[in-house]
Design an enzyme around this catalytic site. Sequence first.
Site, mmCIF file in Angstrom:
data_model
loop_
_atom_site.group_PDB
_atom_site.id
_atom_site.type_symbol
_atom_site.label_atom_id
_atom_site.label_comp_id
_atom_site.label_asym_id
_atom_site.label_seq_id
_atom_site.Cartn_x
_atom_site.Cartn_y
_atom_site.Cartn_z
ATOM 1 N N ASP A 61 0.826 -1.210 0.000
ATOM 2 C CA ASP A 61 0.000 0.000 0.000
ATOM 3 C C ASP A 61 0.864 1.265 0.000
ATOM 4 O OD1 ASP A 61 -1.976 2.041 0.695
ATOM 5 O OD2 ASP A 61 -3.251 0.363 1.260
ATOM 6 N N THR A 72 -7.141 4.176 -1.494
ATOM 7 C CA THR A 72 -6.855 2.750 -1.322
ATOM 8 C C THR A 72 -7.973 1.831 -1.818
ATOM 9 O OG1 THR A 72 -5.436 3.239 0.544
ATOM 10 C CG2 THR A 72 -6.291 0.986 0.400
ATOM 11 N N ASN A 101 -13.214 5.868 -0.124
ATOM 12 C CA ASN A 101 -13.018 4.924 0.990
ATOM 13 C C ASN A 101 -14.234 4.900 1.910
ATOM 14 O OD1 ASN A 101 -10.479 4.136 0.174
ATOM 15 N ND2 ASN A 101 -9.407 5.589 1.499
ATOM 16 N N TYR A 148 -9.908 -9.419 7.331
ATOM 17 C CA TYR A 148 -8.882 -8.395 7.536
ATOM 18 C C TYR A 148 -8.547 -8.201 9.019
ATOM 19 C CZ TYR A 148 -6.128 -4.239 7.462
ATOM 20 O OH TYR A 148 -5.093 -3.359 7.656
ATOM 21 N N ASP A 171 2.397 2.835 3.108
ATOM 22 C CA ASP A 171 1.367 3.878 3.189
ATOM 23 C C ASP A 171 1.266 4.440 4.605
ATOM 24 O OD1 ASP A 171 -1.147 5.185 1.930
ATOM 25 O OD2 ASP A 171 -1.908 4.288 3.767
ATOM 26 N N HIS A 184 1.814 8.541 5.428
ATOM 27 C CA HIS A 184 0.870 9.525 5.961
ATOM 28 C C HIS A 184 1.469 10.280 7.133
ATOM 29 C CE1 HIS A 184 -2.713 8.817 3.611
ATOM 30 N NE2 HIS A 184 -2.509 7.514 3.699
ATOM 31 N N ASP A 220 -1.130 0.598 -4.724
ATOM 32 C CA ASP A 220 -2.437 1.135 -5.110
ATOM 33 C C ASP A 220 -2.363 2.610 -5.515
ATOM 34 O OD1 ASP A 220 -1.764 1.689 -2.462
ATOM 35 O OD2 ASP A 220 -3.813 1.531 -1.712
ATOM 36 N N HIS A 221 -1.362 3.328 -5.025
ATOM 37 C CA HIS A 221 -1.207 4.760 -5.309
ATOM 38 C C HIS A 221 0.123 5.197 -4.738
ATOM 39 C CE1 HIS A 221 -1.939 5.179 -1.076
ATOM 40 N NE2 HIS A 221 -3.041 4.442 -1.216
ATOM 41 N N HIS A 266 -2.569 11.182 -0.281
ATOM 42 C CA HIS A 266 -2.837 10.719 -1.640
ATOM 43 C C HIS A 266 -4.328 10.853 -1.839
ATOM 44 C CE1 HIS A 266 -4.384 6.946 0.064
ATOM 45 N NE2 HIS A 266 -3.393 7.057 0.921
HETATM 46 ZN ZN LIG Z 1 -3.543 2.868 -0.102
#
Ligand SMILES: [Zn+2]
Length: 502
Positions: A89, A126, A147, A209, A245, A249, A292-293, A406
């Site tokens: 991620d 995401t 999201n 998850y 990710d 952040h 993903d980004h 992002h």
């Molecule tokens: Zn992500």
Amino acid sequence: MAAAPFAAGDSPSPTAALLPHSHSGATPSPRPSSTSSRLHILLTAALAITTSYLLLHHHHRTPLSAAPAATARPQVKLEKPVVILISSDGFRFGYHHKAPLPHIHRLIGNGTSAATGLIPVFPTLTFPNHYSIATGLYPSSHGIINNYFPDPISGDYFTMASHESKWWLGEPLWVTAVDQGIQAATYFWPGSEVKKGGWDCPEKYCRHYNGSVPFEERVDSILGYFDLPSDELPQFMTLYFEDPDHQGHQVGPDDPAITEAVEHMDEMIGRLIDGLEARGVFEDVNIILVGDHGMVGTCDKKLVFLEELAPWIELEKDWVLSMTPLLAIRPPDDLLLQDVVSKMNEGLRSGKVENGEYLRMYLKEDLPSRLHYSENYRIPPIIGLVEEGYKVEMKRSNKNECGGAHGYDNAFFSMRTIFIAHGPRFEGGRVVPSFENVEIYNVIASILNMEPAPNNGSASFPDTILLPKFCDNVAIFQEEQVYCNQLQELPAGYSVGNNSQC
Ligand SMILES: [Zn+2]
């Protein structure tokens, strides 16, 4: 009510992933054993017939100038093609040059990668992106438009913990697989816990998850599938990691913590490679490593405060369904949408709103069409595009923080991520032009010989990135069982046929 299935101008066509390729010259011939000389003759004859057929019909085929010349390496140990789709991620394109990362660079050197990274879909968030990778659909088509978002008709609210199938449109790879009799397994992926088609998230093959599961344990579980009897080995597997990710952040993309996080990711890739090598299957498995980004640095001065628009329009907090970087607004029904957009833009351009020039408001249907972000009733009617690295807040505060974000326009280079693929269907040391992540669905469908569901990827894309199948011109089968891709010798009792069963 169903969402518009496809964005305007994107008429998806079912792809022809099963069409044979036209690379007849380089097809390796299976070596016959001494006990099968008659079969060898048959095989040679079949190859000759197939080759001449292809030569005769070659001029009817579209030349694939971008396609590699060689054919896929034959699989040595595994009987069927296998794909492990891995997401790291927020792995911004370029992070792989922050440190040596020997394992990731081994995959790049001996595999196929995107020259300037993988292009995410808009919004570069995401859940929309992971589900675009899994379905080959833009968010306006697969329905995961953010999201988190409310359904404007039912009033229900989607969050990243929503597993009801009504939210998740389209057909993700694990559904395509099981519906065509191909075993699939998911070790986390947005949408993978949703019951859909023949996929009911079975306990043995579907993990619920839990972000606290150590990365090592995730890798080891994937490796464990290779210890199962061959008919229980999933042919399609997902593997998901929250890093880098998570760190991006907190500290932005340029910080020692990111280097450390990508080094840890490289260790996980090394752990996977080692485990596959120990089982003698590393060269047989197609590993596709993506993100993903990307991520861009944000800081306290790059802010736009909506309260400063009050002289033009007083925005209520509950109109704002998503703030930053994707500003999404649904005003009450008694307001004219165009008026809201015009007043906001007038204020933003007045020079009296701090950083106002870095935010621009649109009716969703007026957004650039390349964003594919209008044709779904779930998308709020007013969308703001903010410049790279800027953020939007309701009120000015004394917060003084820097970090990363992002979700911006997918044209920004900072939003790009990685595409690195290694395995029998990927040519070593090959670098291909960058492409959008909606193409990946067809690539995986092609590797696994699946009929793809309609999607926004291009039907011809897999031919530009994959080596043609080892058995493109000839299939070897015994009774009902078809062996493609793995036989180097032709054992007694096998016969030769055309490739229609590959
Ligand atoms: Zn992500």
